[in-house]
Design a protein around this motif. Structure first.
Motif, PDB file in Angstrom:
ATOM      1  N   CYS A 269       0.855  -1.167  -0.074  1.00  0.00           N
ATOM      2  CA  CYS A 269      -0.019   0.115  -0.104  1.00  0.00           C
ATOM      3  C   CYS A 269       0.709   1.177   0.073  1.00  0.00           C
ATOM      4  N   CYS A 271      -0.238   4.346   0.798  1.00  0.00           N
ATOM      5  CA  CYS A 271      -0.912   5.603   1.475  1.00  0.00           C
ATOM      6  C   CYS A 271       0.201   6.024   2.417  1.00  0.00           C
ATOM      7  N   CYS A 274       0.834   3.652   5.446  1.00  0.00           N
ATOM      8  CA  CYS A 274       1.447   2.656   5.254  1.00  0.00           C
ATOM      9  C   CYS A 274       3.044   2.480   4.874  1.00  0.00           C
TER      10      CYS A 274
HETATM   11 ZN   LIG Z   1      -2.040   2.137   3.381  1.00  0.00          ZN
END
Ligand SMILES: [Zn+2]
Length: 404
Positions: A269, A271, A274
């Protein structure tokens, strides 16, 4: 703008009599809107609606001219006049037409069907007339989405014919409260964009409503998963390789096995949560009831859905949507993981009081000091005073070292 012409909406303000700050802002700053007031980026769509999703049932009945709603200062009535004015002054991108929409799955009687149809038709006519009234020079009216009542097309045929179809040039799209209203929709309406204000429980349900022609959808399960401490973990289309058993749709961050895990919430991920933090830190924040834990989770969960929808758009344009939905259904479990830990403290606006003697919504953060001081006094003055060789179990029996 004079005081007498101000809407009495209680969207943001605390004192009911005061002019909500958002109205002062838009009236004193030219070419501004609610988007500037809340600082929302241009790429996000602003949708104005009368009720939150999931809606809170109001104990007060609506009237012929106003909808009963829950506001930040209690239950109140929102008149069609005020709502129409707000939709003009606040300049959202989309306005959900005010409709008398019943709650829940209860069966709607014939009498009630007539009443909600009549009211919604009357309110929609008023809103359309208001939208046409002396538009400001250079300004464009927000896109008005007509509500489809949560009934079959046959049951609301009169409303669809007399209001929605006959005023089609003024209606930019449809607001859907139950997918049953999409079955056998007249061709003239079937081409309009549709926003779903339903409560899909899982990504499987989201795919189902998308397959029925929904273009935009509310997804309350993002916030519900975050509150439960669950990091969503799914992709669309699903990966090619597959284990024998279906994969979980999320990771329960309360699992003690993550206490030393330095992996991202979800592998691969990209984001913020993360790339900057790991599972162990997130679990520590949840255990310590630090709000940042839920903030990071919400960032991650929104990102998962953003990527999910990007995948859906690509799949539709590649004409592989049906096949991908089937593969998604096989690859993932049917439901999100069950909640195992506690959520953040529940705020007053998140639930409706149902009367006296309700159980506590939040566990008590502290205990009465006297309970502890009595235990200490007993221990000091009585024979309960432990000697130096006492073991931990005995100490706990006497009230020492007990978790509070
Ligand atoms: Zn994430």
């Amino acid at each position: 703008m004079t005081d007498s012409s101000l809407p009495s909406l209680k969207v943001i303000e605390k004192a009911p009599q005061a002019v909500p700050p958002v109205y002062n802002f838009v009236s004193s700053n030219k070419n501004t809107s609610i988007r500037n007031f809340i600082g929302l980026p241009e790429e996000n769509v602003v949708v104005l609606g009368a009720r939150r999703i999931p809606a809170v049932a109001s104990p007060v009945a609506s009237t012929h001219t106003a909808l009963s709603i829950l506001t930040s200062v209690g239950f109140s009535h929102l008149s069609v006049k005020d709502y129409s004015k707000a939709s003009k002054d606040l300049v959202p991108d989309i306005v959900i037409g005010l409709g008398e929409i019943p709650f829940g799955s209860e069966k709607i009687s014939r009498k009630r069907t007539d009443r909600i149809t009549d009211r919604t038709a009357k309110w929609m006519k008023e809103q359309i007339a208001n939208n046409e009234e002396s538009p400001d020079a250079g300004s464009t009216a927000p896109a008005l989405f007509a509500p489809l009542l949560p009934l079959t097309v046959d049951a609301q045929a009169w409303y669809l014919d007399q209001v929605v179809e006959s005023m089609l040039p003024n209606v930019s799209g449809l607001a859907v409260y139950d997918t049953v209203s999409l079955v056998n929709l007249p061709q003239s309406l079937a081409e309009k964009p549709r926003i779903s204000l339903t409560e899909p429980r899982t990504p499987h349900h989201v795919l189902r409503v998308l397959a029925m022609g929904i273009d935009l959808s509310t997804i309350p399960f993002i916030g519900q998963a975050t509150d439960a401490g669950i990091a969503l973990d799914f992709a669309f289309p699903p990966p090619e390789t597959k284990d024998d058993s279906p994969q979980a749709l999320g990771v329960d961050m309360w699992q003690t096995s993550y206490v030393t895990s330095v992996t991202p919430l979800s592998d691969g991920c990209t984001c913020y949560a993360c790339t900057k933090h790991h599972r162990a830190y997130l679990q520590h924040l949840l255990m310590a009831k630090e709000m940042l834990g839920w903030v990071l989770l919400q960032i991650h969960n929104h990102h998962i859905l953003d990527v999910f929808f990007a995948g859906v758009r690509e799949s539709i344009s590649d004409d592989t949507f049906e096949r991908d939905v089937e593969a998604f259904g096989k690859y993932y479990e049917a439901e999100l993981p069950a909640k195992s830990g506690q959520g953040p403290r529940v705020r007053g606006y998140q639930f409706r009081s149902e009367g006296p003697s309700e159980p506590r919504r939040n566990p008590a953060p502290y205990k009465n000091f006297n309970d502890q001081s009595e235990k200490i006094a007993d221990a000091v003055t009585g024979s309960a005073l432990p000697d130096a060789n006492v073991d931990a179990g005995e100490l706990e029996e006497k009230g020492f070292g007990e978790q509070t």
